[in-house]
Design an enzyme around this catalytic site. Structure first.
Site, PDB file in Angstrom:
ATOM      1  N   HIS A  92     -33.920  12.038  -9.943  1.00  0.00           N
ATOM      2  CA  HIS A  92     -35.252  12.419 -10.395  1.00  0.00           C
ATOM      3  C   HIS A  92     -36.259  11.337 -10.017  1.00  0.00           C
ATOM      4  O   HIS A  92     -37.302  11.625  -9.437  1.00  0.00           O
ATOM      5  CB  HIS A  92     -35.265  12.651 -11.910  1.00  0.00           C
ATOM      6  CG  HIS A  92     -36.636  12.670 -12.516  1.00  0.00           C
ATOM      7  ND1 HIS A  92     -37.542  13.683 -12.277  1.00  0.00           N
ATOM      8  CD2 HIS A  92     -37.282  11.784 -13.312  1.00  0.00           C
ATOM      9  CE1 HIS A  92     -38.678  13.421 -12.914  1.00  0.00           C
ATOM     10  NE2 HIS A  92     -38.552  12.272 -13.543  1.00  0.00           N
ATOM     11  N   ASP A 115     -59.372  12.299  14.829  1.00  0.00           N
ATOM     12  CA  ASP A 115     -57.994  12.481  14.345  1.00  0.00           C
ATOM     13  C   ASP A 115     -57.542  11.134  13.814  1.00  0.00           C
ATOM     14  O   ASP A 115     -58.335  10.188  13.725  1.00  0.00           O
ATOM     15  CB  ASP A 115     -57.064  12.959  15.484  1.00  0.00           C
ATOM     16  CG  ASP A 115     -55.851  13.727  14.940  1.00  0.00           C
ATOM     17  OD1 ASP A 115     -55.034  13.109  14.246  1.00  0.00           O
ATOM     18  OD2 ASP A 115     -55.749  14.937  15.206  1.00  0.00           O
ATOM     19  N   TRP A 118     -33.032   4.765 -10.561  1.00  0.00           N
ATOM     20  CA  TRP A 118     -33.834   4.682  -9.339  1.00  0.00           C
ATOM     21  C   TRP A 118     -34.087   3.231  -8.939  1.00  0.00           C
ATOM     22  O   TRP A 118     -34.423   2.950  -7.795  1.00  0.00           O
ATOM     23  CB  TRP A 118     -35.161   5.433  -9.479  1.00  0.00           C
ATOM     24  CG  TRP A 118     -36.278   4.631 -10.052  1.00  0.00           C
ATOM     25  CD1 TRP A 118     -36.554   4.446 -11.368  1.00  0.00           C
ATOM     26  CD2 TRP A 118     -37.280   3.900  -9.336  1.00  0.00           C
ATOM     27  NE1 TRP A 118     -37.646   3.638 -11.521  1.00  0.00           N
ATOM     28  CE2 TRP A 118     -38.114   3.296 -10.280  1.00  0.00           C
ATOM     29  CE3 TRP A 118     -37.555   3.703  -7.981  1.00  0.00           C
ATOM     30  CZ2 TRP A 118     -39.205   2.490  -9.924  1.00  0.00           C
ATOM     31  CZ3 TRP A 118     -38.641   2.907  -7.635  1.00  0.00           C
ATOM     32  CH2 TRP A 118     -39.441   2.305  -8.609  1.00  0.00           C
ATOM     33  N   SER A 161     -40.660   5.411   7.927  1.00  0.00           N
ATOM     34  CA  SER A 161     -41.713   6.425   7.907  1.00  0.00           C
ATOM     35  C   SER A 161     -42.961   5.904   7.194  1.00  0.00           C
ATOM     36  O   SER A 161     -44.084   6.058   7.679  1.00  0.00           O
ATOM     37  CB  SER A 161     -41.176   7.680   7.220  1.00  0.00           C
ATOM     38  OG  SER A 161     -42.201   8.384   6.586  1.00  0.00           O
ATOM     39  N   SER A 162     -42.768   5.260   6.052  1.00  0.00           N
ATOM     40  CA  SER A 162     -43.915   4.741   5.294  1.00  0.00           C
ATOM     41  C   SER A 162     -44.660   3.668   6.071  1.00  0.00           C
ATOM     42  O   SER A 162     -45.887   3.624   6.058  1.00  0.00           O
ATOM     43  CB  SER A 162     -43.446   4.116   3.976  1.00  0.00           C
ATOM     44  OG  SER A 162     -43.080   5.103   3.078  1.00  0.00           O
ATOM     45  N   HIS A 178     -43.150  -3.618  -7.881  1.00  0.00           N
ATOM     46  CA  HIS A 178     -44.425  -3.603  -8.573  1.00  0.00           C
ATOM     47  C   HIS A 178     -45.587  -3.186  -7.692  1.00  0.00           C
ATOM     48  O   HIS A 178     -46.351  -2.304  -8.073  1.00  0.00           O
ATOM     49  CB  HIS A 178     -44.732  -4.879  -9.350  1.00  0.00           C
ATOM     50  CG  HIS A 178     -45.772  -4.558 -10.376  1.00  0.00           C
ATOM     51  ND1 HIS A 178     -45.459  -3.921 -11.550  1.00  0.00           N
ATOM     52  CD2 HIS A 178     -47.107  -4.626 -10.326  1.00  0.00           C
ATOM     53  CE1 HIS A 178     -46.573  -3.645 -12.197  1.00  0.00           C
ATOM     54  NE2 HIS A 178     -47.587  -4.056 -11.486  1.00  0.00           N
ATOM     55  N   GLU A 227     -45.330  -1.247  -5.342  1.00  0.00           N
ATOM     56  CA  GLU A 227     -45.059   0.182  -5.186  1.00  0.00           C
ATOM     57  C   GLU A 227     -45.773   1.010  -6.256  1.00  0.00           C
ATOM     58  O   GLU A 227     -46.297   2.090  -5.986  1.00  0.00           O
ATOM     59  CB  GLU A 227     -43.545   0.410  -5.248  1.00  0.00           C
ATOM     60  CG  GLU A 227     -43.102   1.857  -5.386  1.00  0.00           C
ATOM     61  CD  GLU A 227     -43.374   2.692  -4.159  1.00  0.00           C
ATOM     62  OE1 GLU A 227     -43.482   2.116  -3.071  1.00  0.00           O
ATOM     63  OE2 GLU A 227     -43.499   3.910  -4.307  1.00  0.00           O
ATOM     64  N   TYR A 283     -48.549   0.370  -7.588  1.00  0.00           N
ATOM     65  CA  TYR A 283     -49.967   0.471  -7.226  1.00  0.00           C
ATOM     66  C   TYR A 283     -50.161   1.316  -5.982  1.00  0.00           C
ATOM     67  O   TYR A 283     -51.221   1.911  -5.793  1.00  0.00           O
ATOM     68  CB  TYR A 283     -50.575  -0.920  -7.088  1.00  0.00           C
ATOM     69  CG  TYR A 283     -50.609  -1.569  -8.446  1.00  0.00           C
ATOM     70  CD1 TYR A 283     -51.639  -1.264  -9.318  1.00  0.00           C
ATOM     71  CD2 TYR A 283     -49.580  -2.371  -8.885  1.00  0.00           C
ATOM     72  CE1 TYR A 283     -51.645  -1.768 -10.596  1.00  0.00           C
ATOM     73  CE2 TYR A 283     -49.574  -2.885 -10.159  1.00  0.00           C
ATOM     74  CZ  TYR A 283     -50.601  -2.591 -11.014  1.00  0.00           C
ATOM     75  OH  TYR A 283     -50.592  -3.076 -12.278  1.00  0.00           O
ATOM     76  N   SER A 319     -62.498   8.764  -8.097  1.00  0.00           N
ATOM     77  CA  SER A 319     -63.820   8.231  -7.786  1.00  0.00           C
ATOM     78  C   SER A 319     -64.607   9.163  -6.885  1.00  0.00           C
ATOM     79  O   SER A 319     -65.824   9.008  -6.745  1.00  0.00           O
ATOM     80  CB  SER A 319     -63.694   6.863  -7.106  1.00  0.00           C
ATOM     81  OG  SER A 319     -62.996   5.980  -7.930  1.00  0.00           O
ATOM     82  N   HIS A 378     -42.386  -9.251 -14.699  1.00  0.00           N
ATOM     83  CA  HIS A 378     -42.565  -8.685 -16.039  1.00  0.00           C
ATOM     84  C   HIS A 378     -41.630  -7.490 -16.268  1.00  0.00           C
ATOM     85  O   HIS A 378     -41.512  -7.008 -17.379  1.00  0.00           O
ATOM     86  CB  HIS A 378     -44.027  -8.302 -16.315  1.00  0.00           C
ATOM     87  CG  HIS A 378     -44.566  -7.189 -15.474  1.00  0.00           C
ATOM     88  ND1 HIS A 378     -45.842  -7.173 -14.999  1.00  0.00           N
ATOM     89  CD2 HIS A 378     -44.002  -6.051 -15.016  1.00  0.00           C
ATOM     90  CE1 HIS A 378     -46.031  -6.081 -14.293  1.00  0.00           C
ATOM     91  NE2 HIS A 378     -44.938  -5.380 -14.284  1.00  0.00           N
ATOM     92  N   HIS A 379     -40.977  -7.018 -15.192  1.00  0.00           N
ATOM     93  CA  HIS A 379     -39.988  -5.958 -15.355  1.00  0.00           C
ATOM     94  C   HIS A 379     -38.650  -6.508 -15.826  1.00  0.00           C
ATOM     95  O   HIS A 379     -37.737  -5.745 -16.099  1.00  0.00           O
ATOM     96  CB  HIS A 379     -39.774  -5.224 -14.026  1.00  0.00           C
ATOM     97  CG  HIS A 379     -40.987  -4.471 -13.567  1.00  0.00           C
ATOM     98  ND1 HIS A 379     -41.231  -3.171 -13.927  1.00  0.00           N
ATOM     99  CD2 HIS A 379     -42.030  -4.847 -12.795  1.00  0.00           C
ATOM    100  CE1 HIS A 379     -42.370  -2.773 -13.377  1.00  0.00           C
ATOM    101  NE2 HIS A 379     -42.878  -3.771 -12.695  1.00  0.00           N
ATOM    102  N   THR A 387     -58.730  -3.214 -13.813  1.00  0.00           N
ATOM    103  CA  THR A 387     -58.491  -1.813 -14.174  1.00  0.00           C
ATOM    104  C   THR A 387     -59.545  -1.358 -15.172  1.00  0.00           C
ATOM    105  O   THR A 387     -60.060  -0.239 -15.085  1.00  0.00           O
ATOM    106  CB  THR A 387     -57.080  -1.640 -14.765  1.00  0.00           C
ATOM    107  OG1 THR A 387     -56.149  -2.302 -13.908  1.00  0.00           O
ATOM    108  CG2 THR A 387     -56.705  -0.184 -14.871  1.00  0.00           C
ATOM    109  N   LYS A 432     -62.718  -0.397 -13.524  1.00  0.00           N
ATOM    110  CA  LYS A 432     -62.682   0.954 -12.975  1.00  0.00           C
ATOM    111  C   LYS A 432     -62.925   2.006 -14.044  1.00  0.00           C
ATOM    112  O   LYS A 432     -63.747   2.908 -13.875  1.00  0.00           O
ATOM    113  CB  LYS A 432     -61.330   1.205 -12.311  1.00  0.00           C
ATOM    114  CG  LYS A 432     -61.189   0.424 -11.041  1.00  0.00           C
ATOM    115  CD  LYS A 432     -59.933   0.802 -10.322  1.00  0.00           C
ATOM    116  CE  LYS A 432     -60.050   0.476  -8.867  1.00  0.00           C
ATOM    117  NZ  LYS A 432     -61.045   1.288  -8.175  1.00  0.00           N
ATOM    118  N   ARG A 462     -33.186   4.150 -22.963  1.00  0.00           N
ATOM    119  CA  ARG A 462     -33.371   5.119 -21.886  1.00  0.00           C
ATOM    120  C   ARG A 462     -32.045   5.324 -21.166  1.00  0.00           C
ATOM    121  O   ARG A 462     -31.093   4.583 -21.362  1.00  0.00           O
ATOM    122  CB  ARG A 462     -34.455   4.638 -20.916  1.00  0.00           C
ATOM    123  CG  ARG A 462     -34.143   3.317 -20.280  1.00  0.00           C
ATOM    124  CD  ARG A 462     -35.325   2.740 -19.513  1.00  0.00           C
ATOM    125  NE  ARG A 462     -35.584   3.444 -18.261  1.00  0.00           N
ATOM    126  CZ  ARG A 462     -36.182   2.873 -17.207  1.00  0.00           C
ATOM    127  NH1 ARG A 462     -36.584   1.620 -17.255  1.00  0.00           N
ATOM    128  NH2 ARG A 462     -36.403   3.563 -16.115  1.00  0.00           N
TER     129      ARG A 462
END
Lengths: 308, 535
Positions: free
Chosen positions: B81, B110, B146, B174-175, B258, B260, B262, B273, B307-308, B333, B336, B455
């Protein structure tokens, strides 16, 4: 409008078969490779998987060859305007940056184990408690010769780093000569580029031959060093973290040198065919950037893996 | 100003080539709109697939005890998932939007490298075929979450992990190619007069996102390579017996992971926006500060990864640094969020579906942001770590955050893509069902986590039963509501009220100066500089 003319002819190819078939090749290559590894781990025959991987690799290589050939043809046909050429420049620059980050991960791993986790495992600092419980006998050191559990990860006999700061040591020290060779190859490649810019094709080809030769010598010596490491030093991939970091860093660098040498050989062949103009040779320049990048990585390697 | 007719002249110059006929159009296309559409459809398919995995999880958790699946299969579901949603749904959806909209927004013919663009897309179906096929392999698919922490993903992993590693490798390629394309397009393909500080914020956020991608996807490739070596070549990177360290895996993973996060939210900021000013009929408040805030968030994302992993043990100085650096992210943040609110303040607001999703984004994403600040506090995190509070936190930023912004974007630009207005009633129904569903689904998980429910478990203690069934009901409501979007999109492609060029009364920007639907080729000659407005 003056500015419009440069923008209005940006060449957008109509259709292309390359990417879709390259994806198929890539898929079979990695699927085959994964199966080969799993077969070997399960002690099964990997013949079928090897053929799948090879078929995928062949298809991918064939497509990439055709793809580059098409791009070169388009450039010769005058389809690429200045703006399109800038796109290729940006593309190459950021590709190299992505490679830098790939190596950064491995260097980061090296710094982490050397300066933090191995000392902690040896009982140093507030995080040293776990080490005391796990392997109380273990002594932190770098290069790490005595692994925490040498029944699982056999200790190497000796490390390959610089352990004596004398002229006589460096004179017989293979990585030192490899450093000299690779730096020299960057210089000779620069001369080749210089010759290309001044329309001196004979010199260009001579210097390209020298550069490719130096690249091949570097790879030969590197192979020799691996043979030595496995044969005499007992330093292998499964001889603990020192061997792991050593082979990962030098191995991926060697892989990149192999790729770089191959690219330079292609450039040499193109030079022989009369490709490239003094004011239009980004393919050559991109190859040179790649080679210089590989060179810089080696200098970092020499410092952090061998010298310090 | 008759903006649309000026653009029409330009796009009508060169109408000698439309799309190719037949299915090969999609296989071999170099057209940014075709490729964008393929990305969007692919991501929607992955969204439904990943959603199905989530519904398996929520069905199992509807009540305590084991009902439907084995624990090992449950673990494969949580793993798949996450992987499918992150790499298959959210990221490709934003790349699809980038493909469609960036050339239209900056007046480019293009993407800069059209053939490579096609390759970036076509790698993905193959990568996910490889990844999802592991579920049917002997020993089952990846079951280590994951985040694939070593040694779960190395020493104790099923043998299918090898294919998982290679799938990550090729989707990373690819990315990276996609990101290089975005950067080359934005830096090199802007129409004359489109200076950097006149670019729509969506373009800015994607430029910065592309830098993040190029910086961290190679690190992900590096860490899975080290896993591969540990599994098959006997190295000891993540094995302390050989002098390595499993925590090294976590450092490398989160150095990727991390930023990722963002990568999945910055383009969402760009979408919101664009939408809020349109429906508030006011200029975006504080454009410059939005740009600088985006860049600050991107910079900070590189120095907060640990922090993870507060609970794995880290020197005190490290814990303090990562705590304060993380809290610092709340500042840009906050800039924004306040700018979006200030944009709406005293605006002439209407509430079409894109605006509803955008406003819900601002409110619900902010809730996710607040729980993020709570989690940033090291001593508090010791309590929350690995509980459902974390699950609630990141689902609030990702589902009513990133996914809602994608929904908003789809409704906002659908008329430009198809040439027809979508069914507003169905759109509103989709919004309200999603809104109610998502809050039922995730809000109770805060309480579960605070009460101590861990979890990634298929069974739980009795006292967690009530909130879990509420959450599961919300999950099914939210999940099945997404089929409404499918109906809306198909209806909209097939017909409806004709869309005008500008589509929305308050919409500004180059993409609204071309006809609806946008012609196959746009801006083959650059737009008139007078069409490019100050932000």
């Amino acid at each position: 409008m003056a500015s419009e003319s440069s923008h209005s002819v940006y060449y957008v190819p109509e259709q292309t078969k390359f990417p879709f078939f390259a994806s198929i090749g890539l898929f079979f290559m990695v699927f085959g490779l994964g199966s080969v590894l799993n077969d070997i781990s399960a002690s099964e025959s990997a013949t079928g998987s090897t053929w799948i991987a090879l078929a995928g690799f062949t298809l991918l290589s064939f497509i990439i060859f055709q793809w580059f050939a098409t791009v070169i043809r388009e450039n010769h046909a005058g389809l690429n305007n200045e703006q399109l050429k800038r796109s290729y420049v940006w593309g190459m620059l950021w590709f190299i940056f992505s490679e830098v980050m790939f190596f950064a991960a491995f260097f980061g791993a090296l710094f982490y184990v050397r300066n933090l986790s191995v000392p902690w495992l040896g009982g140093e600092g507030e995080k040293g408690v776990a080490g005391e419980f796990l392997w109380p006998e273990f002594q932190a050191a770098w290069p790490l010769i005595n692994n925490p559990d040498s029944s699982i990860f056999t200790n190497p006999h000796e490390a390959l780093n610089v352990h004596e700061w004398s002229l006589s040591f460096f004179a017989g020290y293979l990585p030192f000569w490899n450093t000299v060779i690779l730096i020299t190859s960057s210089v000779t490649l620069h001369y080749a580029h210089h010759a290309l810019k001044h329309e001196n094709r004979k010199r260009l080809i001579q210097w390209m031959f020298v550069t490719v030769g130096l690249g091949i010598i570097f790879l030969g010596l590197q192979a020799l060093e691996y043979v030595e490491a496995y044969g005499h030093y007992g330093l292998t991939l499964d001889s603990g973290i020192y061997g792991s970091t050593f082979f990962l860093l030098t191995g991926f660098h060697g892989f990149h040198v192999t790729l770089g040498t191959f690219i330079l050989i292609v450039m040499l062949l193109r030079c022989l065919k009369g490709h490239f103009k003094p004011d239009d040779h980004f393919g050559f320049e991109a190859a040179a950037w790649y080679w210089h990048f590989v060179d810089v990585v080696w200098v970092m390697l020499f410092f952090f893996v061998y010298l310090l | 100003m008759s903006t649309s007719s000026a653009a029409l002249d330009h796009s009508h110059d060169d109408h000698h080539h439309g799309p190719a006929k037949g299915f090969s159009r999609w296989l071999f296309t170099t057209n940014h709109k075709d490729i964008g559409s393929m990305y969007l459809w692919f991501s929607f398919a992955m969204f439904l697939l990943g959603g199905t995995f989530a519904l398996v999880i929520r069905a199992e958790l509807f009540q305590p005890g084991l009902q439907f699946v084995e624990p090992n299969f449950f673990n494969q579901m949580t793993t798949m998932h996450g992987l499918v949603m992150v790499f298959g749904a959210v990221m490709p959806a934003f790349v699809g939007l980038a493909n469609w909209m960036i050339p239209l927004m900056i007046g480019a013919p293009d993407m800069a490298l059209p053939r490579m663009n096609n390759w970036s897309f076509w790698i993905l179906p193959f990568a996910f075929a490889l990844m999802v096929s592991t579920l049917f392999m002997e020993g089952g698919g990846p079951n280590f979450g994951w985040t694939f922490y070593a040694p779960l993903s190395t020493t104790y992993a099923p043998s299918s992990v090898t294919y998982f590693i290679f799938a990550v490798h090729i989707m990373g390629a690819s990315s990276i190619m996609g990101a290089i394309n975005v950067i080359a397009t934005i830096l090199n393909m802007r129409a004359p007069g489109m200076t950097l500080m006149k670019m729509p914020l969506f373009v800015w956020t994607w430029l910065i996102t592309a830098y993040l991608l190029i910086a961290v996807m190679p690190v992900l490739a590096g860490v899975v390579t080290m896993m591969l070596f540990d599994i098959h070549f006997g190295t000891s990177f993540f094995n302390a017996a050989g002098g390595g360290d499993p925590v090294l895996f976590q450092h490398l993973f989160w150095f990727f992971g991390h930023p990722e996060v963002y990568i999945m939210i910055l383009p969402a900021f760009g979408v919101v926006s664009a939408i809020i000013p349109t429906f508030a009929r006011k200029r975006l408040f504080g454009y410059d500060s939005m740009v600088y805030a985006t860049a600050s968030i991107a910079f900070l994302s590189f120095i907060v990864w640990a922090h993870h992993m507060f609970t794995v043990g880290m020197p005190l100085a490290g814990q303090l640094f990562f705590m304060y650096a993380t809290m610092l992210i709340a500042v840009p943040t906050g800039v924004k969020v306040f700018n979006w609110v200030a944009t709406m303040f005293r605006g002439a607001m209407t509430f079409e579906t894109p605006m509803l999703f955008a406003i819900a984004f601002v409110v619900l994403f902010t809730i996710g942001g607040f729980t993020g600040v709570m989690l940033a506090m090291t001593p508090v995190d010791f309590q929350y770590h690995d509980t459902y509070f974390v699950v609630a936190h990141f689902h609030y930023v990702l589902v009513p955050g990133a996914v809602f912004s994608l929904m908003a974007a789809a409704y906002y630009w659908l008329p430009k893509w198809t040439g027809y207005m979508y069914d507003e009633n169905l759109g509103k129904l989709h919004f309200w069902m999603s809104f109610v569903g998502v809050n039922l689904l995730f809000f109770p998980q805060h309480f579960l986590g605070l009460a101590g429910m861990p979890r990634r478990i298929p069974d739980y203690a009795l006292q967690f039963a009530n909130f879990n069934w509420i959450s599961s009901v919300g999950a099914f409501l939210f999940g099945f509501s997404q089929l409404i979007l499918l109906v809306v999109v198909i209806k909209c492609i097939r017909g409806g009220k004709k869309a005008t060029d500008q589509v929305w009364e308050g919409a500004e920007g180059l993409e609204w100066t071309v006809p609806s639907p946008a012609p196959y080729h746009t801006f083959e000659t650059p737009p008139d500089p007078s069409l490019i407005k100050d932000q």
